[in-house]
Motif scaffolding. Structure first.
Motif, PDB file in Angstrom:
ATOM      1  N   HIS A 302      25.471  88.033  40.668  1.00 28.66           N
ATOM      2  CA  HIS A 302      24.385  87.205  41.186  1.00 28.66           C
ATOM      3  C   HIS A 302      24.473  85.762  40.695  1.00 28.66           C
ATOM      4  N   MET A 303      25.182  85.544  39.622  1.00 28.32           N
ATOM      5  CA  MET A 303      25.333  84.205  39.087  1.00 28.32           C
ATOM      6  C   MET A 303      26.404  83.402  39.832  1.00 28.32           C
ATOM      7  N   ILE A 304      27.360  84.079  40.438  1.00 28.43           N
ATOM      8  CA  ILE A 304      28.459  83.403  41.133  1.00 28.43           C
ATOM      9  C   ILE A 304      27.902  82.661  42.347  1.00 28.43           C
ATOM     10  N   GLN A 305      28.255  81.390  42.471  1.00 37.08           N
ATOM     11  CA  GLN A 305      27.774  80.563  43.579  1.00 37.08           C
ATOM     12  C   GLN A 305      28.726  80.663  44.764  1.00 37.08           C
ATOM     13  N   ASN A 306      28.179  80.739  45.963  1.00 35.61           N
ATOM     14  CA  ASN A 306      29.011  80.919  47.155  1.00 35.61           C
ATOM     15  C   ASN A 306      30.020  79.798  47.360  1.00 35.61           C
ATOM     16  N   ASP A 307      29.637  78.575  47.033  1.00 34.53           N
ATOM     17  CA  ASP A 307      30.488  77.425  47.351  1.00 34.53           C
ATOM     18  C   ASP A 307      31.338  76.969  46.176  1.00 34.53           C
ATOM     19  N   LEU A 308      31.100  77.492  44.987  1.00 39.91           N
ATOM     20  CA  LEU A 308      31.885  77.113  43.812  1.00 39.91           C
ATOM     21  C   LEU A 308      32.930  78.202  43.576  1.00 39.91           C
ATOM     22  N   VAL A 309      34.079  78.028  44.211  1.00 39.07           N
ATOM     23  CA  VAL A 309      35.021  79.134  44.373  1.00 39.07           C
ATOM     24  C   VAL A 309      35.955  79.337  43.182  1.00 39.07           C
ATOM     25  N   HIS A 310      36.072  78.351  42.296  1.00 38.61           N
ATOM     26  CA  HIS A 310      37.033  78.474  41.205  1.00 38.61           C
ATOM     27  C   HIS A 310      36.468  79.164  39.973  1.00 38.61           C
ATOM     28  N   GLY A 311      35.162  79.263  39.875  1.00 41.22           N
ATOM     29  CA  GLY A 311      34.557  79.992  38.776  1.00 41.22           C
ATOM     30  C   GLY A 311      34.514  79.251  37.450  1.00 41.22           C
ATOM     31  N   TRP A 312      34.903  77.969  37.458  1.00 37.24           N
ATOM     32  CA  TRP A 312      34.860  77.226  36.195  1.00 37.24           C
ATOM     33  C   TRP A 312      33.408  77.084  35.731  1.00 37.24           C
ATOM     34  N   GLY A 313      33.204  77.350  34.468  1.00 36.82           N
ATOM     35  CA  GLY A 313      31.857  77.316  33.896  1.00 36.82           C
ATOM     36  C   GLY A 313      31.243  78.689  33.745  1.00 36.82           C
ATOM     37  N   LEU A 314      31.745  79.678  34.501  1.00 33.55           N
ATOM     38  CA  LEU A 314      31.218  81.036  34.374  1.00 33.55           C
ATOM     39  C   LEU A 314      31.429  81.583  32.978  1.00 33.55           C
ATOM     40  N   ASP A 315      32.592  81.278  32.383  1.00 34.35           N
ATOM     41  CA  ASP A 315      32.898  81.841  31.068  1.00 34.35           C
ATOM     42  C   ASP A 315      31.900  81.408  30.003  1.00 34.35           C
ATOM     43  N   PHE A 316      31.272  80.249  30.185  1.00 31.08           N
ATOM     44  CA  PHE A 316      30.253  79.797  29.241  1.00 31.08           C
ATOM     45  C   PHE A 316      28.872  80.377  29.558  1.00 31.08           C
ATOM     46  N   VAL A 318      28.293  83.697  31.258  1.00 28.81           N
ATOM     47  CA  VAL A 318      28.145  85.148  31.420  1.00 28.81           C
ATOM     48  C   VAL A 318      27.353  85.770  30.274  1.00 28.81           C
ATOM     49  N   ARG A 319      27.277  85.086  29.147  1.00 23.10           N
ATOM     50  CA  ARG A 319      26.502  85.612  28.011  1.00 23.10           C
ATOM     51  C   ARG A 319      25.043  85.850  28.388  1.00 23.10           C
ATOM     52  N   LYS A 320      24.555  85.116  29.374  1.00 23.84           N
ATOM     53  CA  LYS A 320      23.164  85.260  29.792  1.00 23.84           C
ATOM     54  C   LYS A 320      22.897  86.626  30.428  1.00 23.84           C
ATOM     55  N   CYS A 321      23.961  87.329  30.780  1.00 22.76           N
ATOM     56  CA  CYS A 321      23.825  88.643  31.405  1.00 22.76           C
ATOM     57  C   CYS A 321      23.874  89.791  30.406  1.00 22.76           C
ATOM     58  N   VAL A 322      24.007  89.472  29.126  1.00 21.33           N
ATOM     59  CA  VAL A 322      24.140  90.513  28.105  1.00 21.33           C
ATOM     60  C   VAL A 322      23.185  90.226  26.950  1.00 21.33           C
ATOM     61  N   ARG A 367      35.122  69.400  38.993  1.00 17.26           N
ATOM     62  CA  ARG A 367      33.885  69.039  39.676  1.00 17.26           C
ATOM     63  C   ARG A 367      32.953  70.244  39.779  1.00 17.26           C
ATOM     64  N   GLU A 368      33.521  71.404  40.088  1.00 20.04           N
ATOM     65  CA  GLU A 368      32.699  72.603  40.200  1.00 20.04           C
ATOM     66  C   GLU A 368      32.067  72.977  38.868  1.00 20.04           C
ATOM     67  N   TRP A 369      32.796  72.770  37.788  1.00 17.90           N
ATOM     68  CA  TRP A 369      32.252  73.078  36.456  1.00 17.90           C
ATOM     69  C   TRP A 369      30.979  72.266  36.214  1.00 17.90           C
ATOM     70  N   THR A 370      31.046  70.987  36.521  1.00 14.38           N
ATOM     71  CA  THR A 370      29.868  70.129  36.343  1.00 14.38           C
ATOM     72  C   THR A 370      28.732  70.553  37.258  1.00 14.38           C
ATOM     73  N   MET A 371      29.057  70.849  38.510  1.00 13.78           N
ATOM     74  CA  MET A 371      28.034  71.258  39.470  1.00 13.78           C
ATOM     75  C   MET A 371      27.361  72.558  39.032  1.00 13.78           C
ATOM     76  N   PHE A 372      28.162  73.514  38.572  1.00 16.88           N
ATOM     77  CA  PHE A 372      27.607  74.796  38.146  1.00 16.88           C
ATOM     78  C   PHE A 372      26.672  74.611  36.953  1.00 16.88           C
ATOM     79  N   GLN A 373      27.104  73.819  35.973  1.00 18.37           N
ATOM     80  CA  GLN A 373      26.278  73.606  34.794  1.00 18.37           C
ATOM     81  C   GLN A 373      24.973  72.911  35.155  1.00 18.37           C
ATOM     82  N   ASP A 374      25.058  71.938  36.059  1.00 15.45           N
ATOM     83  CA  ASP A 374      23.842  71.240  36.497  1.00 15.45           C
ATOM     84  C   ASP A 374      22.882  72.207  37.192  1.00 15.45           C
TER      85      ASP A 374
END
Length: 399
Positions: A302-316, A318-322, A367-374
């Motif tokens: 549910h955290m994965i964004q449809n338009d941010l396809v590279h997944g950068w920033g997810l690794d920082f 995913v802790r929110k899910c545990v 760019r996606e990393w910044t967008m995801f974090q924002d």
């Protein structure tokens, strides 16, 4: 001119006819379709909804019953009639999944699976075994030998799923395991694009653990069953194998250690960790070879964004899910892998403004990393502001 006696006979006959008609009318108030001997091929071609709308005094139940009765004379080898009564108004179950409220709960199947089934025989006998784990690789044909070597490290307890970003899915038939694998082929897409669209939690629900791996990983020192034994032993909800040290290794947290089976904390460069229990010093794995428990994946998806396809920033994030992430996220040192660093997917980009294809891909990743974090920051801020407002409103004394 008629005689009076003839006129009298005519009036008596007319009156008698009216009486007989009235008696017949109250005796047979409706013409029952079930008494009509119609061809069995007639009703399937009739739009029952249209008839009901046009003749509202005929209920759907009556029409369906009539249809069933006309089919009763069909040969025994025909498809049997459904054993239920046609009814779309008497069932409403709010606890059913959205859109399925009209169905009886026992027929609702909210989850699916990726198990391959036969086209013949008894469905109950299709599956001799049900795999407990899922492994996915996002692949190009050029990496076929590496993927072949990798999949030999995964036991028969795994369902294999390959996402083909180069459109060459049919060319993998040279490998025996390919015949039981699931192949999804869509050109120039990333593994997180595939994961968002084909690994919905309700589809992968049968699997205890889901591996979502890159294609350029060396697995000479890895065994899937031994890896999962360690994961279960240490209660890890999100994990990855340790990475053999190499030039360009970014994070200390993901580096393999020789003195431990699993590690959950690391010391990074000064200023990189505001809290020793937060990424990248803890509660952190990279997106190249993550392994998720079923429970954790349901949240991460549910955290994965449809338009941010590279997944950068997810690794920082995913802790929110545990819960207690610094204890439930870790790196398995006893089973480790080698990052080969093959820029295969990067070459799927497009050369623009004098930049090489891989440069454009890398630029978008950042760019996606910044967008995801924002987006994540804004979403959390909006949530806490709304919560504070609701709490303030509920605490005000009523006048």
């Amino acid at each position: 001119m008629r005689r009076p006696s003839q006129m009298m006979k005519l009036l008596v006959a007319s009156f008698f006819g009216v009486i007989v008609g009235f008696l017949m009318g109250i005796t047979f108030p409706t013409l029952t379709l079930t008494k009509m001997n119609l061809p069995s091929t007639l009703f399937p071609s009739i739009d029952l909804a249209y008839i009901e709308d046009k003749y509202s005094d005929l209920s759907r139940k009556t029409l369906f019953s009539s249809w069933s009765s006309t089919k009763s004379s069909k040969p025994k080898n025909d498809i049997p009639d459904p054993p239920y009564t046609y009814n779309d108004t008497k069932i409403w179950v709010p606890s059913n999944p959205r859109g399925a409220e009209r169905l009886p709960p026992d027929i609702v199947t909210p989850e699916s699976d990726l198990y391959l089934r036969r086209l013949w025989g008894d469905p109950n006998e299709d599956l001799k075994t049900k795999q407990r784990y899922l492994v996915t690789f996002t692949v190009g044909y050029g990496q076929r030998k590496n993927i072949d070597a990798a999949l030999k490290k995964f036991s028969d307890n795994f369902t294999i799923m390959l996402f083909h970003y180069d459109g060459r899915a049919s060319e993998w038939e040279e490998f025996e395991w390919s015949k039981r694998a699931i192949h999804v082929s869509i050109r120039k897409q990333t593994k997180w694009w595939y994961a968002k669209r084909f690994l919905h939690p309700d589809i992968v629900a049968p699997y205890d653990y889901i591996f979502i791996w890159d294609e350029d990983l060396g697995v000479e020192h890895f065994d899937s069953e031994k890896y999962l034994a360690v994961v279960k032993k240490h209660g890890l909800e999100i994990s990855q194998p340790g990475l053999e040290p190499y030039e360009g290794l970014t994070w200390e947290m993901t580096k393999k250690r020789d003195d431990t089976e699993v590690h959950k904390h690391a010391e990074e460069r000064n200023g990189w960790c505001s809290d020793p229990n937060l990424p990248p010093c803890a509660a952190f794995v990279e997106i190249m070879a993550p392994v998720f428990s079923r429970k954790a994946w349901r949240c991460v998806w549910h955290m994965i964004q449809n338009d941010l396809v590279h997944g950068w920033g997810l690794d920082f994030a995913v802790r929110k899910c545990v819960q207690n992430a610094h204890e439930k996220i870790g790196v398995v040192d006893a089973q480790w892998i080698i990052h080969q660093g093959v820029p295969s997917l990067g070459n799927q980009g497009q050369q623009e403004e004098g930049k090489q294809p891989w440069e454009g891909v890398r630029e978008r990743c950042r760019r996606e990393w910044t967008m995801f974090q924002d987006r994540l920051d804004e979403a959390e801020k909006a949530y806490f502001e709304a919560s504070a407002h609701n709490n303030s409103s509920s605490s005000r004394p009523h006048r």
